[in-house]
Design a protein around this motif. Structure first.
Motif, PDB file in Angstrom:
ATOM      1  N   GLN A 159       0.830  -1.212   0.000  1.00  0.00           N
ATOM      2  CA  GLN A 159       0.000   0.000   0.000  1.00  0.00           C
ATOM      3  C   GLN A 159       0.865   1.263   0.000  1.00  0.00           C
ATOM      4  N   THR A 185      -6.343  -8.232   4.028  1.00  0.00           N
ATOM      5  CA  THR A 185      -5.965  -6.866   3.670  1.00  0.00           C
ATOM      6  C   THR A 185      -6.380  -5.925   4.795  1.00  0.00           C
ATOM      7  N   THR A 187      -6.879  -1.688   6.300  1.00  0.00           N
ATOM      8  CA  THR A 187      -7.136  -0.283   6.006  1.00  0.00           C
ATOM      9  C   THR A 187      -6.397   0.566   7.033  1.00  0.00           C
ATOM     10  N   LYS A 190      -7.882   2.279  10.353  1.00  0.00           N
ATOM     11  CA  LYS A 190      -9.025   1.523  10.861  1.00  0.00           C
ATOM     12  C   LYS A 190      -8.524   0.315  11.652  1.00  0.00           C
TER      13      LYS A 190
END
Length: 317
Positions: A159, A185, A187, A190
């Motif tokens: 990322q 995966t 975020t 979060k």
């Protein structure tokens, strides 16, 4: 809720090899990545990458402030610099350069800070940083993370190739305890709910996530329902999940391989006091410097085990 591995065991690959392999992969794909080292290439498994791709890996020597300046300059040419050194040197030693050359100028540089907390083991007190995340989270534009296992580390690294800005990623170098299933995966910004619960919430990051999961199992055997949250992004912290679980369970325990000051416990407390105050305890390093020892010994010595989390939770209950 995230799906975790059924049995907590060591990753098959060391975190440093995850880093080296991912950098190599992006070099082969002809991305603009360039890796900078402060004379720690063998420590991060980057010596082989340097041998095969010398134009993409630069050993800047034991001059961390200079490394940050070089990275800032390279970012202005369109390259994507990834800088690695130990946490102590990636925070204390070059803080002014992090401020002036990266954060203030909003340059696109990714810092990989290894040997987090007690995982520095035999490097001892001078290299065992407990204050690094607190130092860096004070910068206005920084994004501060601590990765949990190899699955997360690889996903975050991929990322970061496409994200713009100053990102600071804390990790251990050796094998982590695998928490996440392959293909997961994440975020950034979060938190991950790993286990739901109704009586107490355990909020952890880094090596303490596995310890929190073990503590939750111990509590379950005593009839206590414990939620477990992986707060891998320290800044910006996920305020929503903190407020939600403060309201749901009424009790919070934070768990971190870091100083009790200005880390995860402090960040969570800031959210609680402004939004939903509840009783909390902080499992962390309390007013001490590091020392030489095995990680198992050091976690016991500094109160960073599942048993210490259990004790803190029961004190609240």
């Amino acid at each position: 809720m995230f799906e975790v591995t059924l049995e907590l065991q060591k990753d098959a690959v060391e975190m440093r090899k995850v880093y080296a392999n991912t950098v190599r992969e992006k070099i082969v794909e002809n991305t603009p990545i360039i890796a900078l080292e402060a004379d720690l290439m063998s420590s991060m498994a980057m010596d082989g990458v340097h041998k095969d791709h010398p134009e993409h890996v630069i050993n800047c020597g034991i001059m961390e402030a200079n490394v940050i300046g070089v990275a800032a300059g390279l970012s202005l040419t369109g390259r994507v610099p990834f800088v690695h050194t130990f946490t102590a040197f990636a925070s204390r030693r070059c803080f002014d350069q992090l401020f002036m050359s990266l954060d203030y100028q909003k340059n696109n540089v990714k810092i990989i800070a290894s040997d987090a907390g007690v995982s520095a083991c035999h490097n001892g007190g001078t290299h065992m940083s407990f204050e690094d995340m607190g130092i860096v989270r004070g910068l206005a534009s920084s994004v501060v993370m601590e990765v949990t296992d190899a699955v997360m580390f690889r996903n975050i690294l991929l990322q970061l190739m496409d994200l713009k800005g100053f990102y600071w990623v804390r990790t251990i170098r050796k094998q982590a305890t695998q928490v996440y299933k392959e293909g997961s995966t994440f975020t950034i910004g979060k938190a991950n709910l790993l286990r739901d619960g109704s009586d107490v919430t355990l909020i952890a990051n880094g090596i303490m996530v596995a310890e929190a999961l073990k503590a939750a199992e111990m509590l379950e055997r005593e009839g206590v329902s414990a939620a477990v949250i992986d707060m891998f992004t320290l800044k910006p912290i996920d305020k929503d999940i903190i407020i939600k679980y403060a309201a749901k369970t009424g009790k919070i325990v934070t768990c971190e391989n870091h100083s009790i000051h200005n880390g995860l416990g402090s960040a969570v407390a800031e959210v609680l006091v402004e939004n939903h105050p509840v009783p909390m305890r902080r499992v962390s390093v309390k007013e001490r410097y590091g020392q030489v020892g095995t990680q198992e010994f050091l976690q016991q010595e500094y109160g960073l085990t599942a048993e210490h989390i259990l004790e803190a939770a029961k004190a609240l209950l």
